[in-house]
Design a protein around this motif. Structure first.
Motif, PDB file in Angstrom:
ATOM      1  N   THR A 108       1.058  -0.964   0.060  1.00 14.60           N
ATOM      2  CA  THR A 108       0.072  -0.243   0.697  1.00 14.60           C
ATOM      3  C   THR A 108       0.926   0.978   0.314  1.00 14.60           C
ATOM      4  O   THR A 108       1.596   1.393   0.929  1.00 14.60           O
ATOM      5  CB  THR A 108      -0.842   0.010   1.460  1.00 14.60           C
ATOM      6  OG1 THR A 108      -1.647  -1.111   1.164  1.00 14.60           O
ATOM      7  CG2 THR A 108      -2.054   0.871   1.343  1.00 14.60           C
ATOM      8  N   TYR A 109       0.573   2.127  -0.784  1.00 18.21           N
ATOM      9  CA  TYR A 109       1.120   3.294  -0.691  1.00 18.21           C
ATOM     10  C   TYR A 109       0.440   4.412  -0.463  1.00 18.21           C
ATOM     11  O   TYR A 109      -0.689   4.462  -1.481  1.00 18.21           O
ATOM     12  CB  TYR A 109       1.767   3.559  -1.957  1.00 18.21           C
ATOM     13  CG  TYR A 109       3.079   5.257  -2.255  1.00 18.21           C
ATOM     14  CD1 TYR A 109       3.840   5.110  -1.149  1.00 18.21           C
ATOM     15  CD2 TYR A 109       2.464   5.998  -3.764  1.00 18.21           C
ATOM     16  CE1 TYR A 109       4.315   6.422  -1.174  1.00 18.21           C
ATOM     17  CE2 TYR A 109       3.314   6.725  -3.599  1.00 18.21           C
ATOM     18  CZ  TYR A 109       4.250   7.742  -2.250  1.00 18.21           C
ATOM     19  OH  TYR A 109       5.132   8.710  -2.699  1.00 18.21           O
ATOM     20  N   SER A 110       0.534   5.315  -0.063  1.00 13.99           N
ATOM     21  CA  SER A 110      -0.324   6.625   0.119  1.00 13.99           C
ATOM     22  C   SER A 110      -0.212   7.541  -0.147  1.00 13.99           C
ATOM     23  O   SER A 110       0.883   8.180   0.143  1.00 13.99           O
ATOM     24  CB  SER A 110      -0.992   6.849   1.449  1.00 13.99           C
ATOM     25  OG  SER A 110      -1.946   5.455   2.271  1.00 13.99           O
ATOM     26  N   PHE A 111      -0.313   9.160  -0.963  1.00 15.05           N
ATOM     27  CA  PHE A 111       0.274  10.087  -1.633  1.00 15.05           C
ATOM     28  C   PHE A 111      -0.184  11.320  -1.339  1.00 15.05           C
ATOM     29  O   PHE A 111      -1.980  11.140  -0.692  1.00 15.05           O
ATOM     30  CB  PHE A 111       0.722  10.061  -2.516  1.00 15.05           C
ATOM     31  CG  PHE A 111      -0.452   9.517  -3.721  1.00 15.05           C
ATOM     32  CD1 PHE A 111      -1.137  10.254  -4.273  1.00 15.05           C
ATOM     33  CD2 PHE A 111      -0.192   8.276  -3.923  1.00 15.05           C
ATOM     34  CE1 PHE A 111      -2.059  10.290  -5.277  1.00 15.05           C
ATOM     35  CE2 PHE A 111      -1.319   7.890  -4.769  1.00 15.05           C
ATOM     36  CZ  PHE A 111      -2.533   9.401  -5.266  1.00 15.05           C
ATOM     37  N   GLY A 112      -0.043  12.375  -0.824  1.00 20.30           N
ATOM     38  CA  GLY A 112      -0.921  13.606  -0.679  1.00 20.30           C
ATOM     39  C   GLY A 112      -0.873  13.536   0.713  1.00 20.30           C
ATOM     40  O   GLY A 112      -0.151  13.390   1.679  1.00 20.30           O
ATOM     41  N   ASN A 113      -2.704  14.837   0.901  1.00 19.85           N
ATOM     42  CA  ASN A 113      -2.177  15.728   2.511  1.00 19.85           C
ATOM     43  C   ASN A 113      -3.204  14.138   2.449  1.00 19.85           C
ATOM     44  O   ASN A 113      -4.412  14.198   2.424  1.00 19.85           O
ATOM     45  CB  ASN A 113      -2.749  16.629   1.895  1.00 19.85           C
ATOM     46  CG  ASN A 113      -3.886  16.892   3.633  1.00 19.85           C
ATOM     47  OD1 ASN A 113      -3.252  16.207   4.110  1.00 19.85           O
ATOM     48  ND2 ASN A 113      -4.286  18.722   3.517  1.00 19.85           N
ATOM     49  N   GLN A 114      -2.455  13.625   3.656  1.00 25.17           N
ATOM     50  CA  GLN A 114      -3.510  12.519   4.147  1.00 25.17           C
ATOM     51  C   GLN A 114      -4.678  12.408   5.485  1.00 25.17           C
ATOM     52  O   GLN A 114      -4.988  11.734   6.140  1.00 25.17           O
ATOM     53  CB  GLN A 114      -2.797  11.427   4.590  1.00 25.17           C
ATOM     54  CG  GLN A 114      -1.314  10.241   3.591  1.00 25.17           C
ATOM     55  CD  GLN A 114      -2.781   9.742   2.704  1.00 25.17           C
ATOM     56  OE1 GLN A 114      -3.357   9.113   2.528  1.00 25.17           O
ATOM     57  NE2 GLN A 114      -2.259  10.435   1.527  1.00 25.17           N
ATOM     58  N   ASN A 115      -4.615  13.940   5.253  1.00 31.03           N
ATOM     59  CA  ASN A 115      -5.271  14.584   6.100  1.00 31.03           C
ATOM     60  C   ASN A 115      -6.767  15.646   5.606  1.00 31.03           C
ATOM     61  O   ASN A 115      -6.921  15.834   6.288  1.00 31.03           O
ATOM     62  CB  ASN A 115      -4.290  15.165   7.453  1.00 31.03           C
ATOM     63  CG  ASN A 115      -4.618  14.807   7.854  1.00 31.03           C
ATOM     64  OD1 ASN A 115      -3.777  13.754   9.101  1.00 31.03           O
ATOM     65  ND2 ASN A 115      -2.909  15.545   8.141  1.00 31.03           N
TER      66      ASN A 115
END
Length: 805
Positions: free
Chosen positions: A779-786
């Motif tokens: 899993t890879y998350s990008f950008g503003n995670q909030n």
């Protein structure tokens, strides 16, 4: 008259005088006395842990919770890298509360190389529900939603993907707080298409209030999808591969963008699942033995999508639209042999029935939801949902049947069939929910109407000299119409130590089933009309800060799945059939539970329930054939005791244990013998999970579950089962990327067998699936995670749930 009564109730609600409102203020600092900016501050009711209000701190660490009615509350504060803060119970009786400075502790960081993050416990015990936080579980990765439910405490899934809770059938599956439209095989296929990476948590609610639809007499399992936090945009990509005796792959992506005017979100996932099922059925019937051995392989290609947008009309009103759906193509092939002999001389075979079948099913589903939310003022909220959904499924079956001699050398006779079945379901719902703080508590009122129309076609062809000949005797068409109208009223109030929640729901149901055939059939039209009343009650008592008690009562029902009403005869081979029962009635359940929570961690629950007209899956013998069908046969009295305990062992090792025991007393009427049989059984379930936080960003999980012998469908005795799972996780790239590796069912122990004595006949079934699998997930998350977005679902999910299991 009913519309007039509802109008008067709504009018009284809007005209009720408002009580004075209070506020809670405070300032949050860390251990170095620095202000904690933008921390989440949540105000929960002590009575049921329901969230009342949520705010965030400003740049100076200050927060203000305004518009708070009198009652007892608890404040929950969280921030990345700091330990979660839970306040002592706060009692408000007409005054403002100044909490002063609140200091949050740093998370323990014994090793410098360990990345510190704030995480929720894998399992949380609430007074009214058990929460399984999927995000925190290593072994949850790479699973589908259906596989994930197998890991949830108290949840059992049999070989046909039927879901039960605490030993009881009749569970309603919710998605994001709304009941789903699917049931049966279609629900199972849909849950298999949802990846665990898209799920935030699973909530298990055994005694829902009257605000929930009355469907689901065993309780509710609510699958909550992930949401995002604050302004900006983000995205996430996940890839998965798992290997058992067959291999499967999955992947997906999601994105979200939000500014002060709109919020747009989307999700796309898909994959290919390959598996097998071994199914053996031994039965004695009318002096003959039928020993069936069958092996089925299947492949399921799936794609699911979701696209939604919220428009923030102003600070108080939001308009949203949500479109979601999916596409499935499944192919099955099965090889079945049935060895036939006389009961007195089982060693001498008469013949062998060989059936090598194949089928392909294509299904499409979609649902469009329009939602309007309005915060009329600090005390009044309005929510409106309108939904339209479509579901379509088509299946082609090849079913050659060959009777051969005992040596399987010569064909004695043959019967080659082809079947085509088509199901087309349309669902429309409209729902209004309104709540208002009044009389020192909160009043809720709402209504819902739903219309479901199913159109089913079943065509049978005999293959003679390679020519398809239409079979008039067995081909059918079946239409089913159902209209349910409901209205509910709830009121809850919290005093210093005592809280009360009262509710009542009325549902009016009209249904009509019509069977069409080329030949004359009996009971070709079944019409029903009935009104039901469903009360609920909840009482909480906060003895002190360490002991809370809760007493709940509710009456609920379980309507038949649409496919269980369909009288079509689907065939596994020439001796084994399934067919529905258009005369199947709903089953009703009354349930009372007493819960005790100690130190807001340890939970003990005792539940008694009485179910009448329980729907049971039975085996009906006709000549040499058997039919799996459904009847309202049984009544059940069930006593259940559950103990849950999260236990930290060390700073790097914590455990969670859930133990449940039940005593079920079943009374089953057998119409063929005109007698009542009683069958009682003691059931024990256990779930244990160990979590290890290791150096260098590694996390390990070891978990397992066990269930003792239990009853399925009222009188089918199932064997004990257990499973042990292990997993490892590594986070890197500042926590944006994760790799998870897990092994499910280490000892290949998820094998089942069951025995059924129905009347003078006997049947024993055994089998297993491709349950031991190694799973790899990235899993890879990008950008503003909030990025914060509304949790969006639909108002039509209860009707979806019944599309077939």
């Amino acid at each position: 008259m009913k519309n007039l009564l509802l109008t008067l109730v709504m009018g009284m609600v809007f005209l009720c005088p408002l009580k004075s409102q209070n506020k809670i203020t405070g300032n949050i600092l860390d251990e170095e006395n620095n202000p904690v900016s933008f921390a989440n501050v949540i105000l929960n009711q002590m009575s049921d842990s329901m969230m009342v209000k949520v705010e965030s701190t400003d740049e100076n660490g200050d927060f203000i919770l305004q518009g708070i009615s009198s009652g007892t509350y608890q404040i929950q504060i969280s921030y990345v890298g700091l330990k979660e803060f839970l306040s002592e119970p706060i009692s408000i009786q007409g005054e403002n509360i100044e909490m002063g400075i609140i200091r949050m502790e740093n998370l323990s960081n014994e090793l410098a190389e360990v990345t510190v993050t704030a995480t929720r416990p894998v399992l949380e015990i609430k007074p009214n529900k058990l929460v399984f936080n999927v995000e925190g579980s290593v072994n949850a990765s790479g699973n589908s939603a259906l596989e994930l439910l197998r890991k949830a405490p108290g949840v059992m899934i049999d070989n046909n993907d039927n879901i039960s809770l605490s030993g009881k059938n009749g569970v309603t599956i919710y998605l994001n707080g709304k009941p789903s439209f699917l049931s049966g095989e279609d629900l199972a296929a849909y849950l298999k298409s949802i990846r665990s990476e898209d799920i935030d948590k699973i909530e298990i609610i055994k005694n829902p209030s009257s605000k929930y639809d009355a469907e689901g007499n065993a309780g509710i399992i609510n699958v909550v999808m992930k949401k995002d936090k604050k302004l900006g945009g983000n995205g996430r990509i996940n890839l998965g591969y798992n290997q058992g005796q067959r291999s499967s792959i999955n992947g997906g992506m999601s994105g979200n963008y939000k500014n002060k005017k709109i919020n747009v979100f989307t999700r796309l996932s898909g994959g290919e699942y390959n598996g097998f099922n071994q199914f053996d059925l031994y039965r004695i019937q009318e002096g003959m033995i039928f020993d069936q051995k069958s092996f089925r392989e299947f492949k399921n290609d799936y794609l699911s999508y979701k696209l939604g947008m919220d428009v923030f009309l102003n600070d108080k009103n939001t308009l949203g639209i949500l479109w979601d759906g999916g596409y499935n193509v499944s192919a099955n092939s099965a090889m079945s042999k049935t060895y036939i002999a006389e009961n007195e001389t089982p060693e001498d075979l008469n013949s062998v029935l060989v059936a090598e079948t194949g089928s392909e099913t294509t299904s499409n589903r979609m649902n469009l939801n329009v939602n309007f939310q309005s915060k009329l003022n600090e005390n009044k909220n309005l929510n409106v949902d309108a939904d339209f959904g479509k579901y379509k499924s088509s299946t082609f079956d090849d079913q050659p049947n060959y009777y051969m001699d005992a040596n399987e050398m010569n064909i004695l006779s043959e019967n080659i069939l082809k079947n085509y079945s088509d199901t087309d379901i349309s669902i429309g719902t409209f729902k209004i929910d309104y709540d208002q703080k009044v009389w020192g508590g909160e009043l809720g009122v709402g209504l819902k109407t739903s219309v479901v129309l199913t159109d089913n076609l079943f065509e049978v062809f005999n293959v003679v000299d390679q020519v398809d000949v239409f079979n008039d005797d067995r081909s059918r068409a079946f239409q089913y119409l159902e209209n349910v109208n409901a209205v509910y009223l709830t009121y809850g109030k919290q005093w210093d130590k005592i809280g009360v929640q009262l509710g009542a729901r009325v549902e009016q149901t009209y249904s009509e089933g019509k069977l069409e055939s080329q030949v004359e059939v009996e009971n070709d039209k079944v019409t029903r009309s009935y009104v039901d009343f469903f009360p609920s009650m909840g009482l909480t008592y906060n003895m002190n800060e360490n002991n809370q008690f809760q007493l709940n009562y509710s009456r609920r029902l379980q309507r038949p799945d649409y496919e269980n009403l369909n009288p079509f005869e689907s065939m596994l081979d020439e001796l084994t059939f399934e067919r529905g029962n258009p005369f199947l009635n709903p089953e009703y359940s009354n349930s009372v539970s007493l819960n005790h929570t100690f130190k807001q961690r340890f939970n003990t629950s005792f539940t008694y329930s009485h179910t009448k007209d329980m729907m049971a899956e039975i085996i009906v013998a006709e000549e040499n054939k058997i039919f799996n069908s459904w009847l309202n046969l049984a009544q059940q009295n069930s006593f259940n005791l559950t103990v849950s305990a999260p236990m930290p062992i060390t700073k790097w090792w914590d455990t969670y244990t859930n133990v449940s025991s039940a005593y079920d007393m079943n009374s089953t009427y057998i119409p063929e013998l005109n007698k009542t049989e009683k069958l009682n059984i003691y059931v024990f379930n256990a779930y244990v999970q160990n979590n290890f936080n290791l150096p260098k960003g590694f996390k390990m999980e070891l978990s397992g579950w066990y269930t003792s012998p239990f009853l399925f469908g009222g009188f089918v005795r199932m064997n004990q089962m257990y499973s042990v799972n292990v997993g490892m996780q590594k986070s890197f790239m500042e926590g944006k990327a994760k790799i998870k590796v897990s092994l499910d069912d280490i000892f290949f122990s998820e094998k089942w067998n069951g025995e059924n004595n129905y009347g003078n006949d006997f049947a024993r079934a055994t089998g297993y699936n491709d349950s031991r699998r190694v799973k790899l997930n990235f899993t890879y998350s990008f950008g503003n995670q909030n990025v914060k977005s509304r949790r969006r679902s639909s108002g039509s999910e209860e009707e979806s749930q019944r599309l077939g299991q």
